[in-house]
Motif scaffolding. Sequence first.
Motif, PDB file in Angstrom:
ATOM      1  N   PHE A 228      -3.025   2.480  -9.790  1.00 59.07           N
ATOM      2  CA  PHE A 228      -3.165   3.931  -9.629  1.00 59.07           C
ATOM      3  C   PHE A 228      -3.864   4.115 -11.232  1.00 59.07           C
ATOM      4  N   ASP A 229      -5.041   5.015 -11.150  1.00 56.40           N
ATOM      5  CA  ASP A 229      -5.686   5.394 -12.265  1.00 56.40           C
ATOM      6  C   ASP A 229      -5.449   6.952 -12.287  1.00 56.40           C
ATOM      7  N   PRO A 230      -4.653   7.601 -13.165  1.00 50.60           N
ATOM      8  CA  PRO A 230      -4.532   8.819 -13.336  1.00 50.60           C
ATOM      9  C   PRO A 230      -5.671   9.835 -13.310  1.00 50.60           C
ATOM     10  N   ALA A 231      -6.516   9.165 -13.989  1.00 50.99           N
ATOM     11  CA  ALA A 231      -8.091  10.306 -14.110  1.00 50.99           C
ATOM     12  C   ALA A 231      -8.649  10.178 -12.600  1.00 50.99           C
ATOM     13  N   LYS A 232      -8.506   9.287 -11.833  1.00 45.72           N
ATOM     14  CA  LYS A 232      -8.912   9.351 -10.500  1.00 45.72           C
ATOM     15  C   LYS A 232      -7.850   9.919  -9.105  1.00 45.72           C
ATOM     16  N   HIS A 233      -6.714   9.307  -9.394  1.00 43.00           N
ATOM     17  CA  HIS A 233      -5.798   9.632  -8.239  1.00 43.00           C
ATOM     18  C   HIS A 233      -4.662  10.629  -8.481  1.00 43.00           C
TER      19      HIS A 233
ATOM     20  N   THR B 253       0.777  -1.368  -0.009  1.00 49.78           N
ATOM     21  CA  THR B 253       0.097   0.116  -0.056  1.00 49.78           C
ATOM     22  C   THR B 253       0.882   1.141  -0.084  1.00 49.78           C
ATOM     23  N   LEU B 254       1.969   1.320   0.360  1.00 48.04           N
ATOM     24  CA  LEU B 254       2.995   2.324   0.651  1.00 48.04           C
ATOM     25  C   LEU B 254       3.776   2.792  -0.481  1.00 48.04           C
ATOM     26  N   SER B 255       3.748   1.555  -1.420  1.00 50.12           N
ATOM     27  CA  SER B 255       4.737   1.467  -2.583  1.00 50.12           C
ATOM     28  C   SER B 255       3.980   1.429  -3.908  1.00 50.12           C
ATOM     29  N   GLU B 256       2.994   0.699  -4.031  1.00 52.30           N
ATOM     30  CA  GLU B 256       2.508   0.691  -5.184  1.00 52.30           C
ATOM     31  C   GLU B 256       1.716   1.834  -5.898  1.00 52.30           C
ATOM     32  N   ARG B 257       0.552   2.374  -5.217  1.00 50.06           N
ATOM     33  CA  ARG B 257      -0.085   3.543  -5.910  1.00 50.06           C
ATOM     34  C   ARG B 257       0.557   4.936  -5.531  1.00 50.06           C
ATOM     35  N   PRO B 258       1.057   5.055  -4.387  1.00 58.45           N
ATOM     36  CA  PRO B 258       2.140   6.183  -4.083  1.00 58.45           C
ATOM     37  C   PRO B 258       3.159   6.305  -5.322  1.00 58.45           C
ATOM     38  N   GLY B 259       4.058   5.060  -5.464  1.00 61.39           N
ATOM     39  CA  GLY B 259       5.019   5.235  -6.489  1.00 61.39           C
ATOM     40  C   GLY B 259       4.523   5.616  -7.962  1.00 61.39           C
ATOM     41  N   ALA B 260       3.609   4.923  -8.178  1.00 60.77           N
ATOM     42  CA  ALA B 260       3.029   5.163  -9.579  1.00 60.77           C
ATOM     43  C   ALA B 260       2.508   6.688  -9.702  1.00 60.77           C
ATOM     44  N   LYS B 261       1.856   7.070  -8.737  1.00 64.88           N
ATOM     45  CA  LYS B 261       1.452   8.587  -8.731  1.00 64.88           C
ATOM     46  C   LYS B 261       2.647   9.454  -8.850  1.00 64.88           C
ATOM     47  N   LYS B 262       3.716   9.276  -8.050  1.00 66.13           N
ATOM     48  CA  LYS B 262       4.909  10.093  -8.118  1.00 66.13           C
ATOM     49  C   LYS B 262       5.831  10.099  -9.477  1.00 66.13           C
TER      50      LYS B 262
ATOM     51  N   GLU C  83       2.903  11.999 -11.772  1.00 66.58           N
ATOM     52  CA  GLU C  83       3.142  13.603 -12.001  1.00 66.58           C
ATOM     53  C   GLU C  83       4.366  13.950 -12.174  1.00 66.58           C
ATOM     54  N   LYS C  84       5.355  13.362 -11.800  1.00 64.37           N
ATOM     55  CA  LYS C  84       6.526  13.971 -12.620  1.00 64.37           C
ATOM     56  C   LYS C  84       7.107  13.603 -13.786  1.00 64.37           C
ATOM     57  N   GLY C  85       6.250  12.735 -14.448  1.00 67.95           N
ATOM     58  CA  GLY C  85       6.715  12.448 -15.796  1.00 67.95           C
ATOM     59  C   GLY C  85       8.062  11.575 -15.821  1.00 67.95           C
ATOM     60  N   ASN C  86       8.320  10.734 -14.979  1.00 63.75           N
ATOM     61  CA  ASN C  86       9.467   9.946 -14.658  1.00 63.75           C
ATOM     62  C   ASN C  86       9.293   8.811 -15.576  1.00 63.75           C
ATOM     63  N   ASN C  87       9.462   8.643 -16.821  1.00 63.84           N
ATOM     64  CA  ASN C  87       9.247   7.506 -17.602  1.00 63.84           C
ATOM     65  C   ASN C  87       7.961   6.641 -17.442  1.00 63.84           C
ATOM     66  N   TRP C  88       7.068   7.500 -17.228  1.00 64.57           N
ATOM     67  CA  TRP C  88       5.704   6.826 -16.690  1.00 64.57           C
ATOM     68  C   TRP C  88       5.327   5.795 -17.807  1.00 64.57           C
ATOM     69  N   ASP C  89       5.407   6.053 -19.111  1.00 67.59           N
ATOM     70  CA  ASP C  89       4.734   5.164 -20.337  1.00 67.59           C
ATOM     71  C   ASP C  89       5.475   3.769 -20.044  1.00 67.59           C
ATOM     72  N   ALA C  90       6.466   3.573 -19.817  1.00 66.21           N
ATOM     73  CA  ALA C  90       7.423   2.491 -19.505  1.00 66.21           C
ATOM     74  C   ALA C  90       7.118   1.699 -18.347  1.00 66.21           C
ATOM     75  N   TYR C  91       6.955   2.685 -17.401  1.00 61.89           N
ATOM     76  CA  TYR C  91       6.638   2.055 -16.023  1.00 61.89           C
ATOM     77  C   TYR C  91       5.077   1.475 -16.047  1.00 61.89           C
ATOM     78  N   ALA C  92       4.101   2.174 -16.739  1.00 65.31           N
ATOM     79  CA  ALA C  92       2.731   1.751 -16.807  1.00 65.31           C
ATOM     80  C   ALA C  92       2.728   0.341 -17.347  1.00 65.31           C
ATOM     81  N   ARG C  93       3.724   0.295 -18.547  1.00 64.45           N
ATOM     82  CA  ARG C  93       3.818  -1.100 -19.079  1.00 64.45           C
ATOM     83  C   ARG C  93       3.982  -2.007 -18.194  1.00 64.45           C
ATOM     84  N   TYR C  94       5.131  -1.722 -17.562  1.00 68.17           N
ATOM     85  CA  TYR C  94       5.718  -2.839 -16.358  1.00 68.17           C
ATOM     86  C   TYR C  94       4.713  -3.063 -15.434  1.00 68.17           C
TER      87      TYR C  94
END
Length: 275
Positions: A230-235, A172-181, A184-195
């Motif tokens: 993590f759903d970008p549209a919601k979170h 709970t402390l790593s999944e959604r918060p990590g994806a959100k970070k 929002e920072k544009g930190n290689n998000w597309d590749a991470y979403a695929r992962y």
Amino acid sequence: MVWGLRLSGFLLFRILKTGKDDRFDDKRDKFFPFLGFWIFQMIWVWIVSLPVTVLNSPNVQQYSQRPFGTGRDIAGVILYAIGLTMESVSDVQKYIFRSRNDKSAICDKGFFYFSRHPNYFGEIIVQFAIYMIAVSAAADGYVGGQAFKALYATIVGPFFLTILLMFVSGLTLSERPGAKKRYEKGNNWDAYARYLKRTSILIPFPPQIHEHLPVFIKRTIFLEFPLYVFDPAKHSDAAKAGAQEQDHQRSAEEGRGAGAGAGGRQSVDGLVTEG
């Protein structure tokens, strides 16, 4: 003992290399949260150690113990070795990966190719393996009375750890918060979403197959519950800000419409009165 030495040794090594333990960054200057953290650690260790503690208690040891080497014992040792290897190696793999790459890189090597949290999975396997070995004295009929019940009741230890890792301090402390970070920072998000889509959250599984599994299977068998997703549209904060702005605009438009309607009614009322 092996498990404790492994964990404490790795944490000590990491602190010596990095110069700090960032788990305490938000607690060092706050006495009661810092104290509460250590008290909870003591309770956690005590509960997780219950299978071994009860097995070595006088109430259990008063019974003659069966020789080690049953099928249950062997299975427990094998599971323990698998779990300990997985969590030990994955901790080292992640440490090496982070020391050689920047924060935008995605750790998808080694055990992390098959699971996003192989260290947690290994830890859970270790604790259930310890319970399997500890409860053998009761399962094989060598222990009776309250000691029999106490040994079986120690399953609270591995279940407590599993709940802790899955719903309190781990996923709970790593999944959604990590994806959100990352988003929002544009930190290689597309590749991470695929992962995230390809890789099992906990149970190791080939990503080529996991990627194409139905969402229902991922949510049930593979334990990827909605609270981790993590759903970008919601979170995301940006999406929330946009939704709030739209609500404000909608409210303003409705207010203007209501004002115009009220003005029209006043004009009509005036005409009627004058007539």
